[in-house]
Structure formats: C-alpha cells, structure tokens
Design a protein around this motif. Structure first.
Motif, PDB file in Angstrom:
ATOM      1  N   ALA A  39       3.563   6.778   1.228  1.00 33.13           N
ATOM      2  CA  ALA A  39       2.608   7.903   0.964  1.00 33.13           C
ATOM      3  C   ALA A  39       3.171   9.184   0.670  1.00 33.13           C
ATOM      4  N   GLY A  42       4.722   8.853  -2.970  1.00 34.63           N
ATOM      5  CA  GLY A  42       3.668   8.870  -3.732  1.00 34.63           C
ATOM      6  C   GLY A  42       3.157  10.448  -4.483  1.00 34.63           C
ATOM      7  N   GLU A  79      10.302   4.088  -4.386  1.00 36.94           N
ATOM      8  CA  GLU A  79       8.857   3.764  -4.000  1.00 36.94           C
ATOM      9  C   GLU A  79       8.719   2.221  -4.447  1.00 36.94           C
ATOM     10  N   ARG A 149      -2.330   2.507   4.431  1.00 33.61           N
ATOM     11  CA  ARG A 149      -1.493   3.095   3.282  1.00 33.61           C
ATOM     12  C   ARG A 149      -2.326   3.862   2.373  1.00 33.61           C
ATOM     13  N   ASP A 150      -3.615   3.640   1.770  1.00 38.81           N
ATOM     14  CA  ASP A 150      -4.136   4.141   0.801  1.00 38.81           C
ATOM     15  C   ASP A 150      -4.800   5.634   1.510  1.00 38.81           C
ATOM     16  N   THR A 153      -2.191   7.812   1.803  1.00 37.40           N
ATOM     17  CA  THR A 153      -1.641   8.645   0.700  1.00 37.40           C
ATOM     18  C   THR A 153      -2.779   9.578   0.294  1.00 37.40           C
ATOM     19  N   LYS A 295      -4.634   9.205  -7.783  1.00 32.71           N
ATOM     20  CA  LYS A 295      -4.089   8.989  -6.790  1.00 32.71           C
ATOM     21  C   LYS A 295      -4.914   9.292  -5.378  1.00 32.71           C
TER      22      LYS A 295
END
Length: 588
Positions: A39, A42, A79, A149-150, A153, A295
């Motif tokens: 995260a 990103g 990453e 994770r998403d 992020t 993102k």
C-alpha cells in the motif's frame, strides 16, 4: 428473515475460520506486513513523479532528475517482489488452512452413523469435501487479503491526495458515494446468487455421481433418453444460477470504470485551468492525480470482485461447518477394550427401528454360545441384516441389551468391538486398488506372506495367482475387473486375515457360478471353524451345518433350534420354508 440471514458477512463464521490460522501465525503476519508495504509503495511512484516534474521538468533542471528515476525503478522492483511474496504466501496459507479443515471434515465423516449416510446424498458430501474446500481457500488467496490490500491502498492514496490538493481531492471523492452504493447493492445480490449457485452445483454433482454409479441399471432399462432430459433440466438450472452472477457482474463492473474516466476528465479540466489561471495546482500534482485515480477506483472494483470470492468462500465454509457440526456419531463412551472375545453373544428383548414408529426388530431375544455357528433365515425384510448392523453398533438400538461375553457392547470401545468382529456382506465393496490392499485395507500389521498363507488356507490362492500381477492386480473402481464370485472370495479372505473372534456372514452365492460357489462354500467352512459365527443363510447346506437356526419374520423370532428339531414342529414356519424353498434345492 432473521438478522443472521440478512448479514452480508458472518463475523462468527469468520472467527471460526481464523481458528485454523493459528498454526500459521508467522506466515499470516508476513502476509499482513506485505499488504502494508504494498500500500505504501503503491503511492510512492506517483509522488516521486510529481516531485520530478515540479522540481526538474517544470524548472528545466537536470540535477537530481536521474536520482528520482532510479528511486522510482527501485521502488517499483520492491513492489514487484512484495506482490510476488504476497500472492504466493496468501495462496499457501489458504491451501494450508483448507488442508486442515478437509482432514477434520473427513475424520468427522468416518465416524458418522450409517443412518446419516442412509439419508444423505453422496454427491453433496463430495461437493462439501472437494469443491467447497477450494472456495474456502479463495477466502485467503483471492478474498480477504486482497480486499485488505486494496482497502489500505485506497486509504493511503486518499491521504496523499488530500495533502497534495484538497480541491482536486473533493472532485475525486464526490464520485465515490456512487461507487460505494453500487458496491453495497452488488454485494447483497451476489450473496443470494452465490447461495443459489452452490445449491445447483451440489445438485448437479449428486445427479451425475448417482447416474454414473448406476449406469448399468439405466442402460438395462433403456433410460438413457429420460435421464438425458433430466440432466438437461438440472444443468439448465445450474446455468441459470451462474448467469445470474454474470448478469450482476456485467451491470456493476462498468460503473467504477465509468466513474474513474469521468473523474479523470474533471480533474484534468479543473486542474489544467487551476494550473494555468491561478497556479493552485502544479503540473506534477496534475500528473500525480491522473495516476492516483485508477489506484483509488480500481481497488473499489477489485474489492467488489474479490468480495465475490469471499462470499462464495463464506457460503462454502458455512456448508462445510454444518457437516462438521452435525452430531451423528455413535457414542463411543465404552471403557472396556476387547482384545479377544470368547464369543458368547446375547440379544435380550431388543427393539429397533430405522424410521420412527416403524419397528424393524420387535423385542427379539436369543443367545449364541462361543464357537457356535448360528444360521438366521427368513423372508426379505424380516430383520436378518439388521442384526448384523446392530452387533457392530452401526445403529443404536431403541431398547434392550446386546452383550458379548457378558459385556454390554455399549461398554466396549468401538474400535476394539469392530476389530474383533469380521463381516462378509452380500454386497461386496472393493476399492480401486490392488487385491492385497483390498484384503489388508493397508493394515501394516498384516504382511503379504500372511495374506498368501490365508489364501492357501481357504483355497483361493490359485485363483489370485492366476490374475495378472497376482496379489498386486488392480481391481479398479468397485472391483469391476472381477466377477461377483471372485469379489466374494476376496471379501472372505479380507475377513479371515484379521483372525476375528466373531464372524458374521451374509452368505451370497445365488448369483455366482458353480465353481465360485464351491470355493465360497469351502471358504465358509474354513473360516467359521472354531469361532463364533452368525450366518444369514441362503443355502440349505449352510443351514444344515449350523448348530442353531433362528427363524425370523417381520422383526420377530418365530422359531429356534437345529434343522432336525425345527422340522419336527407341526405347521412350523421353518418347516414350511423348507418345503417351499429349500427342499427343491436338496432334490436338485
């Protein structure tokens, strides 16, 4: 509808799944740490790009530009590495958890009462043990960690965007409620759709498994066309269930993409004007926002997609845990370990029914002395096979007492009870394995030499040796490579090598050739010699040799005695049975 059914996410079920993660806490912590690093990494690339544009390109300064580029490359590589580790170990964790749950489920299935299997579909249980397990693995490999994770992020991206430009951030955030509301509605409908899909998958598996197993019957009665139509109906419902999920996906997934494109256009328009007119946004910030928007919106789309996997996994987990939570085991509370029974068997006023209020045994009482051979005769449905099932505690009696050597069988541990009783059933089941493994059932204490000697003892060694690879001949599924008589001989040998204290035979020679019948008769004489034996008799030769004959009808014991004694009973049940059925055999 109850609140529990309305929940999109069952917290209690999720906590229960997490109990299986405890042995893998180290891997879980590593995956969790990778999520945090991914995260953070990103958002680093857009931020560095903004710095490079505003510091170097806008001011046309080359000093330090290469540093930004090399740093971006290094962070992108980092990453990549953490993404690789995350994907592998999240999948590894899912498969490890599923392995443990599958072992727990199978161990549970091994101990169910026979009544449970009488009322359950084999196809459904296979679905629970195989297909549903893979869906549970997706909770970790494709669902939970991916969602986290998403989500993380999105939070990090949102924070950085606000720091860079709160005005541009408001434009982006204004579209988020639309996507969030669509996601919520989507999840609700997908949960219902996935439950329907799992039901139809179970029905399809059950239908196919049963028809393939019973293919010979279908072809004998020319039911191919009828069953094909039935399959089309079930397969159509299966397709309809999946199409519903595809329809919901086709409606939802374009929404985040459209919103992301619209927001990008608004940001470029407003940011471009702001940059030119009043300088409130730099070119670097504008470029960074163009990179940040996917993102932010792509994870929203992915969260909904991964939530599908999570929902299917949770539905599957709920089904699997329902089986695990089923209490259908025989109570193994006995303390006595039977090492070697003498073989005195006593049934005292035993009542039993498979279905409530439909008595199968109606208070029967009899005894078998150690070393005796007792034949049980009677019409179909009289309760003969039920006696075998109850002696092995496959079912629990309603009332009465069954004892061996004056021990109530409920006081004997199940393992020691069943290890001292060998059963040869009329319907012989062989596994898709070698003859040797079908005989020993992979018991390491029984050697091949012992099996061969036992085969010689009961006269079946020559038959086995004549097969390709002899004792290592693979009989394929259910023993289809052998005749019914040969399968019966293997089952006799399987019983004999265990050297049981008590032997139970459901003698079946009506559908075998005369040669196999003679071998089976010889094997019967050999393995019953010197040990307590209960034989459900179909042949007069076996009945005559018995020390006692028990005559049953409709769950009652009508008569007991030797062959000669029973023939002396005027208008006796056995005498009538003998004259109608067995006398023809004797004359022939």
């Amino acid at each position: 509808m109850s609140n529990k059914k309305e929940q999109l996410f069952d917290i209690g079920l999720f906590k229960r799944l997490f109990q299986f993660i405890k042995p893998y806490n180290l891997v879980f912590s590593g995956v969790f740490g990778s999520v945090i690093l991914i995260a953070i990494l990103g958002v680093s690339t857009p931020y560095l790009l903004q710095q490079a544009i505003d510091t170097n390109l806008t001011n046309r300064v080359s000093e330090g530009f290469l540093f930004f580029i090399l740093l971006m490359v290094g962070l992108l590589f980092a990453e990549f590495v953490f993404q690789l580790l995350f994907i592998y170990y999240s999948g590894w964790l899912g498969q490890s958890v599923v392995k443990d749950i599958r072992v727990k489920l199978f161990n549970h299935l091994l101990r169910f009462k026979m009544k449970y299997y009488d009322n359950s579909s084999v196809g459904v249980l296979i679905t629970r043990s195989v297909t549903d397990m893979e869906r549970i693995a997706d909770i970790f490999g494709q669902g939970l960690f991916m969602i986290f994770r998403d989500f993380l992020t999105m939070i990090v991206v949102s924070i950085v965007m606000v720091i860079m430009s709160w005005k541009l951030s408001l434009i982006v955030f204004a579209m988020l409620p639309v996507v969030l509301y669509a996601t919520k509605v989507f999840q609700k409908y997908m949960k219902t759709a996935f439950e329907e899909v799992r039901n139809e998958v179970s029905n399809l598996n059950s239908f196919v498994q049963e028809r393939i197993t019973g293919m010979k019957i279908l072809q004998l009665f020319a039911r191919e066309d009828v069953e094909n139509e039935n399959f089309k109906t079930i397969n159509g419902r299966h397709k309809k269930g999946w199409l519903k999920t595809i329809w919901y996906n086709s409606i939802f997934f374009p929404i985040p993409d459209f919103c992301a494109s619209a927001v990008t256009g608004l940001v470029v328009w407003y940011g471009g004007l702001a940059s030119v007119v009043d300088g409130t946004a730099t070119q670097g910030v504008l470029f960074a926002f163009v990179m940040f928007i996917p993102k932010l919106f792509r994870p929203l789309r992915q969260i909904a997609d991964k939530f599908n996997a999570l929902q299917m996994g949770m539905v599957a987990a709920n089904r699997v845990f329902k089986v695990i939570d089923t209490t259908s085991q025989i109570d193994d509370t006995g303390k006595h370990i039977a090492k070697n029974f003498k073989g005195d068997i006593n049934f005292e006023n035993v009542f039993f029914n498979y279905v409530e209020d439909e008595a199968v045994l109606k208070g029967i009482s009899f005894n078998v002395k150690a070393g005796e051979t007792v034949a049980i005769v009677g019409a179909t449905g009289a309760g003969k096979s039920t006696i075998i099932n109850l002696l092995n505690r496959f079912y629990e009696i309603k009332s009465g007492v069954i004892s061996i050597d004056n021990f109530d069988i409920k006081e004997v541990t199940l393992h020691s009870l069943r290890s001292q009783i060998a059963v040869v059933l009329q319907d012989v089941f062989l596994f898709a394995d070698t003859i040797l493994n079908n005989i020993t059932l992979n018991n390491p204490e029984i050697t091949e030499a012992q099996v061969e000697q036992a085969a010689r003892d009961i006269g079946v060694h020559d038959f086995i040796s004549s097969l390709p690879n002899g004792y290592h001949y693979n009989v394929k599924e259910r023993g289809v490579m052998l005749s019914s008589g040969q399968r019966q001989l293997i089952s006799f040998l399987r019983a004999y090598v265990t050297n049981p204290s008590i032997l139970v035979l459901d003698e079946a020679t009506s559908s075998v050739d005369s040669y196999s019948e003679q071998l089976i008769q010889n094997a019967t004489d050999k393995i019953t010699k010197g040990r307590t034996s209960i034989v459900i008799a179909h042949r007069l030769a076996t009945i005559k040799k018995a020390d006692k004959i028990i005559v049953m009808d409709a769950g009652n014991i009508m008569e007991q005695g030797t062959h000669e004694e029973l023939l002396q009973i005027k208008n006796g049940y056995y005498k009538n049975l003998y004259e109608v059925q067995f006398l023809k055999e004797e004359v022939a």
